[in-house]
Motif scaffolding. Structure first.
Motif, PDB file in Angstrom:
ATOM      1  N   ASP A   4       0.817  -1.212   0.000  1.00 60.70           N
ATOM      2  CA  ASP A   4       0.000   0.000   0.000  1.00 60.70           C
ATOM      3  C   ASP A   4       0.844   1.253   0.000  1.00 60.70           C
ATOM      4  O   ASP A   4       0.350   2.350   0.229  1.00 60.70           O
ATOM      5  CB  ASP A   4      -0.931   0.015   1.215  1.00 60.70           C
ATOM      6  N   ASN A  32      -4.818  11.063  -0.104  1.00 58.35           N
ATOM      7  CA  ASN A  32      -5.602   9.976  -0.708  1.00 58.35           C
ATOM      8  C   ASN A  32      -5.667   8.786   0.253  1.00 58.35           C
ATOM      9  O   ASN A  32      -4.649   8.188   0.584  1.00 58.35           O
ATOM     10  CB  ASN A  32      -4.958   9.551  -2.029  1.00 58.35           C
ATOM     11  N   PRO A  33      -6.860   8.409   0.693  1.00 64.55           N
ATOM     12  CA  PRO A  33      -6.997   7.329   1.676  1.00 64.55           C
ATOM     13  C   PRO A  33      -6.572   5.956   1.161  1.00 64.55           C
ATOM     14  O   PRO A  33      -6.326   5.053   1.964  1.00 64.55           O
ATOM     15  CB  PRO A  33      -8.498   7.346   2.024  1.00 64.55           C
ATOM     16  N   SER A  34      -6.466   5.783  -0.158  1.00 65.38           N
ATOM     17  CA  SER A  34      -6.066   4.477  -0.689  1.00 65.38           C
ATOM     18  C   SER A  34      -4.565   4.239  -0.571  1.00 65.38           C
ATOM     19  O   SER A  34      -4.096   3.115  -0.765  1.00 65.38           O
ATOM     20  CB  SER A  34      -6.488   4.345  -2.154  1.00 65.38           C
ATOM     21  N   VAL A  35      -3.814   5.296  -0.234  1.00 67.00           N
ATOM     22  CA  VAL A  35      -2.366   5.167  -0.055  1.00 67.00           C
ATOM     23  C   VAL A  35      -2.083   4.979   1.435  1.00 67.00           C
ATOM     24  O   VAL A  35      -2.405   5.845   2.254  1.00 67.00           O
ATOM     25  CB  VAL A  35      -1.614   6.406  -0.583  1.00 67.00           C
ATOM     26  N   GLY A  36      -1.488   3.833   1.765  1.00 65.15           N
ATOM     27  CA  GLY A  36      -1.224   3.563   3.165  1.00 65.15           C
ATOM     28  C   GLY A  36      -0.022   4.319   3.701  1.00 65.15           C
ATOM     29  O   GLY A  36      -0.065   4.893   4.790  1.00 65.15           O
ATOM     30  N   ARG A 100       3.515  -0.231  -3.683  1.00 61.39           N
ATOM     31  CA  ARG A 100       2.519  -0.465  -4.751  1.00 61.39           C
ATOM     32  C   ARG A 100       2.680   0.510  -5.903  1.00 61.39           C
ATOM     33  O   ARG A 100       2.330   0.203  -7.033  1.00 61.39           O
ATOM     34  CB  ARG A 100       1.111  -0.342  -4.151  1.00 61.39           C
ATOM     35  N   LEU A 316      -2.159   5.987  -9.306  1.00 62.95           N
ATOM     36  CA  LEU A 316      -3.324   5.413  -8.629  1.00 62.95           C
ATOM     37  C   LEU A 316      -4.389   4.946  -9.618  1.00 62.95           C
ATOM     38  O   LEU A 316      -5.190   4.059  -9.311  1.00 62.95           O
ATOM     39  CB  LEU A 316      -3.922   6.431  -7.653  1.00 62.95           C
TER      40      LEU A 316
END
Length: 388
Positions: A4, A32-36, A100, A316
């Motif tokens: 992530d 961005n919440p999809s990036v850990g 990722r 992304l």
């Protein structure tokens, strides 16, 4: 460890706006919440293989806000040459570290590395999306209209040469030869042509590596300056070469890809002194022209930030194997948009100054080049007064 993480890597020589691209990428990714995890490779590719990664979650917001106005590379860079095995090692290291998305910021050499890492990830079955962010003061990356880093170097050169021209105009006692960086492309040297917009005067002669350098023609041009003005300012690019490719000044060092150019301005100044019997000086701003925050172009800075943001969006979205580019729509008023260019169209392709931007005698630039460059400088240069 889940995959992530988004990792930013810098390659090659820094610029006055490489940190602006880093700022754009990091702030876009953090939002961005999809990036850990949002990470930076310390010291370039070595940071990836050695696991020397900075987690930007631990960096104060006030420090991040300093990036667009900070010189050099805040996470370091490198010119480490890589072979096929190295690219596989990098792909495996990215997998181990849970990366990722990888963003590679740099010039055509770094974009070549970017493309090779992208290929290695695909061949090794490593699920990493790879996107390039353009960066070079040399402006020699293919396809894109220009690259972040160039406009600030161009502004520095135009402003610095304008002051030098005013000095030489005020005391016309010698020929001053200014050498610019730029490798095999003359974009930065050509930028000195806008020095005359200071309201005093500009360089008398400009020589670019896109034309074979003729020593006799150069001396004839210099003699005319001495005869007519008793002085003059001549701008030359470090990559000047004679017909057949022989450098004007013997290179100090050659590596697999890089050339450490000889002192072209000093060589030509000595030539003027010995052949014409008049005073001559050499000036070589060197890295000052690459790192100067004082002359940073606001257009350059804003576009660098935008390129960083767009690279995150491309990664992304799964638009892997691309580089963010700048496509010009209009010059007056200036308008441009960001595009995504297949990385294979960019890898190690050098974009040189086209013939229509160089004058017929090969000792200056055309108005077409000046029109192309002017909107990138980020506002007018300071105006000077002169009464002589």
């Amino acid at each position: 460890m889940g995959a992530d993480g988004l990792l930013v890597m810098h390659g090659g020589g820094p610029t006055a706006v490489i940190n602006a691209s880093l700022y754009g990428a990091v702030t876009e990714a953090l939002a961005n919440p999809s990036v850990g995890r949002v990470l930076g490779a310390i010291g370039g590719v070595g940071g990836i293989t050695e696991g020397n990664l900075l987690d930007f979650a631990g960096v104060l917001a006030s420090r991040l806000e300093m990036l667009p106005s900070s010189p050099s590379s805040a996470i370091g860079s490198s010119r480490k040459p890589l072979g096929p095995d190295d690219n596989v090692e990098i792909a495996r290291a990215l997998e181990r570290q849970g990366i990722r998305w990888l963003l590679c910021t740099g010039g055509n050499g770094t974009q070549d590395t970017c493309g090779k890492i992208w290929r290695a990830c695909r061949e090794q079955g490593v699920e990493v999306d790879v996107v390039g962010i353009p960066k070079t003061m040399d402006n020699d990356i293919a396809v894109t209209d220009h690259a972040p880093g160039f406009a600030s170097a161009a502004r520095f050169m135009a402003a610095s040469v304008s002051a030098m021209c005013a000095d030489v105009h005020g005391l016309p006692a010698h020929v001053s030869i200014v050498e610019t960086l730029g490798r095999n492309a003359g974009w930065v040297a050509a930028a000195s042509s806008l020095a005359d917009e200071s309201g005093v005067c500009g360089p008398d002669l400009i020589y670019l590596p896109e034309r074979d350098f003729d020593e006799r023609a150069f001396l004839d041009d210099a003699q005319r300056l001495v005869d007519e003005k008793h002085s003059g300012v001549i701008v030359v690019s470090e990559g000047l070469h004679k017909a057949g490719g022989e450098p004007v000044a013997t290179p100090l060092l050659r590596t697999e890809r890089a050339t450490y150019f000889g002192d072209v301005s000093a060589h030509l100044a000595r030539l003027v002194i010995s052949e014409l019997g008049c005073r001559a000086r050499s000036e070589k701003p060197g890295l000052l022209g690459r790192c100067s925050i004082a002359w940073q172009s606001s257009v350059d800075r804003d576009e660098a930030v935008a390129c960083g943001r767009e690279a995150v969006r491309a990664a992304l979205a799964g638009d892997s194997g691309t580089m963010v580019g700048i496509e010009r729509i209009a010059s007056d008023p200036y308008e441009a948009r960001l595009v995504r260019i297949p990385i294979e169209r960019v890898m190690l392709e050098e974009r040189c100054v086209p013939p229509e931007y160089i004058n017929e005698r090969g000792n200056g630039v055309t108005e077409a080049y000046r029109t192309w460059l002017r909107p990138l400088l980020g506002g007018p240069l300071p105006r000077f007064a002169s009464f002589c």
